[in-house]
Design an enzyme around this catalytic site. Structure first.
Site, PDB file in Angstrom:
ATOM      1  CE  LYS A  15      -8.766  22.869  10.986  1.00 18.04           C
ATOM      2  NZ  LYS A  15      -8.307  24.097  10.271  1.00 18.04           N
ATOM      3  CG  HIS A  98      -6.226  20.497   5.534  1.00 18.20           C
ATOM      4  ND1 HIS A  98      -5.620  21.500   5.857  1.00 18.20           N
ATOM      5  CD2 HIS A  98      -7.655  20.625   5.856  1.00 18.20           C
ATOM      6  CE1 HIS A  98      -6.559  22.259   6.570  1.00 18.20           C
ATOM      7  NE2 HIS A  98      -7.748  21.645   6.286  1.00 18.20           N
ATOM      8  CD  GLU A 100      -5.019  23.502   9.049  1.00 15.09           C
ATOM      9  OE1 GLU A 100      -4.950  22.322   9.452  1.00 15.09           O
ATOM     10  OE2 GLU A 100      -5.809  24.445   9.186  1.00 15.09           O
ATOM     11  CD  GLU A 170     -10.872  22.749   3.615  1.00 13.93           C
ATOM     12  OE1 GLU A 170     -11.887  22.515   4.352  1.00 13.93           O
ATOM     13  OE2 GLU A 170      -9.865  22.566   3.926  1.00 13.93           O
ATOM     14  N   GLY A 176      -9.678  28.667   9.336  1.00 10.50           N
ATOM     15  CA  GLY A 176      -9.708  28.912  10.654  1.00 10.50           C
ATOM     16  C   GLY A 176      -9.563  30.316  10.928  1.00 10.50           C
ATOM     17  CB  SER A 216     -14.628  30.375   8.593  1.00  7.93           C
ATOM     18  OG  SER A 216     -13.243  30.623   8.941  1.00  7.93           O
TER      19      SER A 216
HETATM   20  C1  PEP Z   1     -10.618  22.583   7.582  1.00  9.91           C
HETATM   21  O1  PEP Z   1      -9.832  22.467   8.587  1.00  9.91           O
HETATM   22  O2  PEP Z   1     -10.669  22.082   6.700  1.00  9.91           O
HETATM   23  C2  PEP Z   1     -11.699  23.995   7.797  1.00  9.91           C
HETATM   24  C3  PEP Z   1     -12.095  24.467   6.840  1.00  9.91           C
HETATM   25  O3  PEP Z   1     -11.195  24.522   9.124  1.00  9.91           O
HETATM   26  P1  PEP Z   1     -12.208  25.809   9.512  1.00  9.91           P
HETATM   27  O4  PEP Z   1     -13.757  25.279   9.484  1.00  9.91           O
HETATM   28  O5  PEP Z   1     -11.929  25.917  11.165  1.00  9.91           O
HETATM   29  O6  PEP Z   1     -11.961  26.957   8.813  1.00  9.91           O
END
Ligand code: PEP
Length: 256
Positions: A15, A98, A100, A170, A176, A216
């Site tokens: 990130k 992603h 985000e 995801e 996160g 996570s």
């Molecule tokens: C990600 O950024 O794709 C992600 C899975 O973050 P985290 O592992 O911090 O949840």
């Protein structure tokens, strides 16, 4: 389903973290810990760290990825980076779609599809992210939504090009947040993505495609998640910034 035919891949998504000296330090710490990994290991880093990461990983088994790319080849797109620019540097992978980027930067399934095709055209290997928001899960539309995201992102992509694509499931509510999907939830949606691939490209392509879980994942829960039959690896955010934790996850993928 035969997991053994697929390549297990653990990718870190840094990130917006790490200056260049910090990036070098982290890669130098990761390298010896993953030198005997039985899976592919990738660090996806901010644009400003790509050159540092490429230099630091030379001669090692750690691959380098970017965190996004634009869909146009060049032009008046201030602040953007093209797929060709990444490929020319020697970058191999790129994270696309992603959550985000979708949440904060207005990316849509359509622009993710355009980015994916640009990345493939430049010879990059995309890590395509899909996943539902908490409200989608609560409304019982996870399956439809993730299938739709997958289909739109892959529109116009050939079966042959699928060899170069990794898909990361995801769930947005798990990224996160410290809230991980259960191993069963992760496997269920990864299997559903595989079924979507089978409907688009046939069983052989679906069986051969690496599908990661991300959200996570950490040194404690990785083993259980990665042992699932349809979970072929992980896209790791927070835990990829700590070399020993990242290495533990790589080890779990090697065993899983
Ligand atoms: C990600 O950024 O794709 C992600 C899975 O973050 P985290 O592992 O911090 O949840």
């Amino acid at each position: 389903m035969n997991k053994a035919v697929r390549k297990a891949v653990i990718a870190g998504n840094w990130k917006m973290n790490k200056t260049r000296p910090e990036a070098k330090e982290l890669i130098e710490a990761i390298k010896p810990l993953v030198a005997d990994a039985g899976c592919e290991v990738i660090c996806c880093v901010p644009f400003t760290n790509l050159e540092t990461a490429l230099e630091a990983t030379k001669g090692s088994n750690v691959k380098v990825g970017a965190e996004n790319c634009h869909f146009e080849k060049s032009g008046a797109f201030t602040g953007e980076i093209s797929a060709d620019m990444l490929a020319e540097m020697g970058v191999e992978y790129v994270v696309l779609g992603h959550s985000e980027r979708r949440q904060y930067f207005g990316e849509t399934d359509e622009t993710v599809n355009k980015r994916l095709k640009a990345a493939l055209g430049a010879g990059l290997k995309p890590i395509l992210c899909v996943g539902e928001m908490l409200a989608d899960r609560e409304n019982g539309i996870t399956a439809e939504l993730v299938a739709m995201q997958t289909k739109i992102a892959l529109k116009g992509v050939s079966a042959d090009e699928m060899k170069n694509i990794i898909i990361a499931y995801e769930p947005v509510w798990a990224i996160g947040t410290g809230k991980t999907a259960t191993a069963e939830q992760a496997n269920e949606v990864c299997a559903l993505i595989r079924a979507t691939l089978a409907s688009l490209y046939g069983e052989a392509v679906a069986e051969a495609t690496t599908i990661q879980y991300g959200g996570s994942m950490n040194a404690k829960n990785a083993e259980e998640l990665l042992a699932q039959p349809d979970v072929d690896g992980g896209l790791i955010g927070g835990a990829s910034l700590k070399a020993p934790d990242f290495a533990t996850i790589v080890k779990a993928a090697t065993n899983g």
